[in-house]
Write a protein that holds these residues in place. Structure first.
Motif, PDB file in Angstrom:
ATOM      1  N   HIS A   1     -19.553 -11.532  23.634  1.00 17.40           N
ATOM      2  CA  HIS A   1     -19.259 -10.111  23.390  1.00 17.40           C
ATOM      3  C   HIS A   1     -17.977  -9.911  22.563  1.00 17.40           C
ATOM      4  CE1 HIS A   1     -22.081  -9.732  26.814  1.00 17.40           C
ATOM      5  NE2 HIS A   1     -22.348  -8.531  26.309  1.00 17.40           N
ATOM      6  N   HIS A   2     -16.992 -10.782  22.791  1.00 12.67           N
ATOM      7  CA  HIS A   2     -15.675 -10.605  22.161  1.00 12.67           C
ATOM      8  C   HIS A   2     -15.732 -10.822  20.646  1.00 12.67           C
ATOM      9  CE1 HIS A   2     -11.307 -10.369  22.645  1.00 12.67           C
ATOM     10  NE2 HIS A   2     -11.160 -11.421  21.861  1.00 12.67           N
TER      11      HIS A   2
ATOM     12  N   VAL B   1     -15.503  -4.526  14.590  1.00 15.52           N
ATOM     13  CA  VAL B   1     -15.609  -3.107  14.226  1.00 15.52           C
ATOM     14  C   VAL B   1     -16.487  -2.962  12.974  1.00 15.52           C
ATOM     15  CG1 VAL B   1     -14.270  -1.175  13.292  1.00 15.52           C
ATOM     16  CG2 VAL B   1     -13.424  -2.430  15.282  1.00 15.52           C
ATOM     17  N   GLU B   2     -16.326  -3.902  12.032  1.00 15.91           N
ATOM     18  CA  GLU B   2     -17.115  -3.854  10.788  1.00 15.91           C
ATOM     19  C   GLU B   2     -18.610  -3.928  11.113  1.00 15.91           C
ATOM     20  OE1 GLU B   2     -14.392  -5.946  11.183  1.00 15.91           O
ATOM     21  OE2 GLU B   2     -13.192  -4.474  10.077  1.00 15.91           O
ATOM     22  N   GLU B   3     -18.968  -4.737  12.104  1.00 15.43           N
ATOM     23  CA  GLU B   3     -20.384  -4.838  12.471  1.00 15.43           C
ATOM     24  C   GLU B   3     -20.899  -3.523  13.054  1.00 15.43           C
ATOM     25  OE1 GLU B   3     -21.525  -9.353  13.569  1.00 15.43           O
ATOM     26  OE2 GLU B   3     -19.927  -8.529  14.798  1.00 15.43           O
ATOM     27  N   VAL B   4     -20.047  -2.852  13.833  1.00 16.69           N
ATOM     28  CA  VAL B   4     -20.473  -1.553  14.391  1.00 16.69           C
ATOM     29  C   VAL B   4     -20.676  -0.556  13.255  1.00 16.69           C
ATOM     30  CG1 VAL B   4     -19.973   0.264  16.066  1.00 16.69           C
ATOM     31  CG2 VAL B   4     -19.013  -2.002  16.416  1.00 16.69           C
ATOM     32  N   GLU B   5     -19.724  -0.522  12.328  1.00 18.09           N
ATOM     33  CA  GLU B   5     -19.822   0.433  11.214  1.00 18.09           C
ATOM     34  C   GLU B   5     -21.070   0.147  10.372  1.00 18.09           C
ATOM     35  OE1 GLU B   5     -18.203   2.932  11.430  1.00 18.09           O
ATOM     36  OE2 GLU B   5     -16.390   2.408  12.525  1.00 18.09           O
ATOM     37  N   LYS B   6     -21.339  -1.138  10.165  1.00 17.45           N
ATOM     38  CA  LYS B   6     -22.505  -1.525   9.367  1.00 17.45           C
ATOM     39  C   LYS B   6     -23.814  -1.110  10.068  1.00 17.45           C
ATOM     40  CE  LYS B   6     -24.283  -5.679   7.335  1.00 17.45           C
ATOM     41  NZ  LYS B   6     -24.268  -7.123   7.421  1.00 17.45           N
TER      42      LYS B   6
ATOM     43  N   MET C   1     -28.672 -10.224  23.475  1.00 20.32           N
ATOM     44  CA  MET C   1     -29.996  -9.871  22.941  1.00 20.32           C
ATOM     45  C   MET C   1     -31.136  -9.845  23.971  1.00 20.32           C
ATOM     46  SD  MET C   1     -31.229 -13.454  21.213  1.00 20.32           S
ATOM     47  CE  MET C   1     -32.863 -12.849  21.093  1.00 20.32           C
ATOM     48  N   GLY C   2     -30.991 -10.608  25.090  1.00 22.86           N
ATOM     49  CA  GLY C   2     -32.051 -10.675  26.103  1.00 22.86           C
ATOM     50  C   GLY C   2     -32.426  -9.307  26.649  1.00 22.86           C
TER      51      GLY C   2
ATOM     52  N   PRO D   1     -25.826 -10.057  15.150  1.00 18.06           N
ATOM     53  CA  PRO D   1     -26.660 -11.256  15.371  1.00 18.06           C
ATOM     54  C   PRO D   1     -25.960 -12.287  16.247  1.00 18.06           C
ATOM     55  CG  PRO D   1     -25.829 -11.167  13.104  1.00 18.06           C
ATOM     56  CD  PRO D   1     -25.451  -9.864  13.747  1.00 18.06           C
ATOM     57  N   GLY D   2     -24.649 -12.125  16.444  1.00 16.15           N
ATOM     58  CA  GLY D   2     -23.899 -13.078  17.276  1.00 16.15           C
ATOM     59  C   GLY D   2     -24.034 -12.807  18.769  1.00 16.15           C
ATOM     60  N   LEU D   3     -24.760 -11.757  19.147  1.00 13.48           N
ATOM     61  CA  LEU D   3     -24.858 -11.407  20.568  1.00 13.48           C
ATOM     62  C   LEU D   3     -25.908 -12.267  21.295  1.00 13.48           C
ATOM     63  CD1 LEU D   3     -24.245  -7.559  20.404  1.00 13.48           C
ATOM     64  CD2 LEU D   3     -23.021  -9.153  21.884  1.00 13.48           C
ATOM     65  N   ILE D   4     -25.670 -13.548  21.283  1.00 11.74           N
ATOM     66  CA  ILE D   4     -26.542 -14.502  21.981  1.00 11.74           C
ATOM     67  C   ILE D   4     -25.647 -15.383  22.844  1.00 11.74           C
ATOM     68  CG2 ILE D   4     -28.173 -16.413  21.740  1.00 11.74           C
ATOM     69  CD1 ILE D   4     -28.914 -15.350  19.016  1.00 11.74           C
TER      70      ILE D   4
END
Ligand code: 13P
Ligand code: SF4
Length: 303
Positions: free
Chosen positions: A175-176, A180-185, A236-237, A256-259
């Protein structure tokens, strides 16, 4: 062996052993599909403590199976993927907790369930991301040592300004790493979507959410918000369960890193092997067991 045969074997072995298969919401899709119950940390702890089943197959990470073993020492708790740990839980150790307690003698120690039994044994009470606010508000202490997740701790501390917090510098690698850039995207790609984020994310990431909550709260929130598209800011699960529960809504993973690689270690093969061999069994020895159990039971008594 075909997938169908494997599933059939799991079913037969499970019935023979009178076992209950519990899966965290971050597990692989096929594990969620064969589980008797899929839930967040709090729901799984509660069920482990109350179910009459004598064998629990814990599809999750080590601290979860350990919590089940603490609460039900008379049961056989199997962890099909014994090397599935939690890097955040490994960021706290009992000796350093004892040092912090000496430094802050008036503080109550609140341990996120994502901790080892040895750390729980040094703690006054446990919490999960679902009940952390309730647990903290229930405490008389004006000073809190919160461990190990600095992001969840900081999120709760901001809502309880009357208490002083000493935050452990731990974090969830999954999660860490969300930025912020990913949220904005993600927001720019799906401007109509509501953004739901787990409090294990960094504060500047959570600040951009429409809703911040545990996995269970995120799942419930999708049913409450009158929107059809959601950006999911947790492992992602969760999306597998969301799609099943809300087939008419659309879900996008925030990053995509949320694994969580550890949550993905459990496969159908390992579940079948664990039931066949009745191992690996997770146990906790005294004197850690009784003290750690107390911290968990204090939490369960509140929620
Ligand atoms: P919960 O929302 O189930 O508390 O999940 C947090 C987590 O990261 C479990 O490892
Ligand atoms: Fe640990 Fe994070 Fe994986 Fe949860 S998602 S098990 S906190 S590493």
């Amino acid at each position: 062996m075909s997938l169908l045969d494997l599933k059939q074997e799991i079913q037969e072995l499970k019935e023979k052993a009178n076992a209950l298969i519990l899966a965290h919401t971050y597990q692989n899709d096929e594990i969620q599909d064969i589980a008797d119950f899929v839930g967040d940390s709090l729901e799984l702890s509660r069920l482990a403590a109350t179910t009459p089943h004598q064998v629990l197959v814990f599809c999750g990470v080590h601290f979860m199976a350990e919590s089940a073993a603490l609460l039900s020492p008379e049961k056989t708790v199997l962890l099909p993927a014994p090397d599935a740990g939690c890097p955040m839980a490994d960021m706290a150790d009992a000796e350093t907790v004892r040092e912090w307690k000496q430094k802050h003698p008036n503080a109550t120690v609140v341990a996120y369930v994502n901790t080892s039994a040895a750390v729980k044994a040094e703690s006054d009470i446990c919490c999960t991301s679902s009940n952390a606010l309730k647990v903290i508000r229930s405490l008389e202490a004006e000073e809190i040592i919160f461990l190990p997740d600095q992001n969840l701790g900081g999120y709760i501390a901001a809502q309880v300004p009357e208490k002083k917090f000493h935050l452990w510098p731990g974090f969830c690698r999954t999660h860490h790493r969300v930025t912020v850039e990913e949220v904005e995207k993600a927001k720019a790609a799906h401007p109509e979507a509501k953004v739901l984020i787990h409090p294990e994310c960094r504060p500047e990431v959570s600040a951009r959410a429409d809703f911040v909550g545990s996995t269970k709260q995120i799942i419930e929130q999708v049913g409450k918000i009158p929107a059809s598209t959601f950006i999911i800011g947790t492992e992602m699960g969760v999306i597998h369960g969301l799609k099943k529960r809300y087939p008419d809504k659309r879900f996008y993973l925030l990053s995509p890193g949320l694994i969580c690689p550890n949550m993905k270690k459990t496969t159908l093969k390992e579940v079948a092997a664990a039931l066949r061999r009745m191992e690996p069994v997770i146990t906790v020895d005294e004197p850690i067991r009784s003290r750690a159990r107390l911290a968990l039971e204090r939490m369960l008594a509140l929620s």
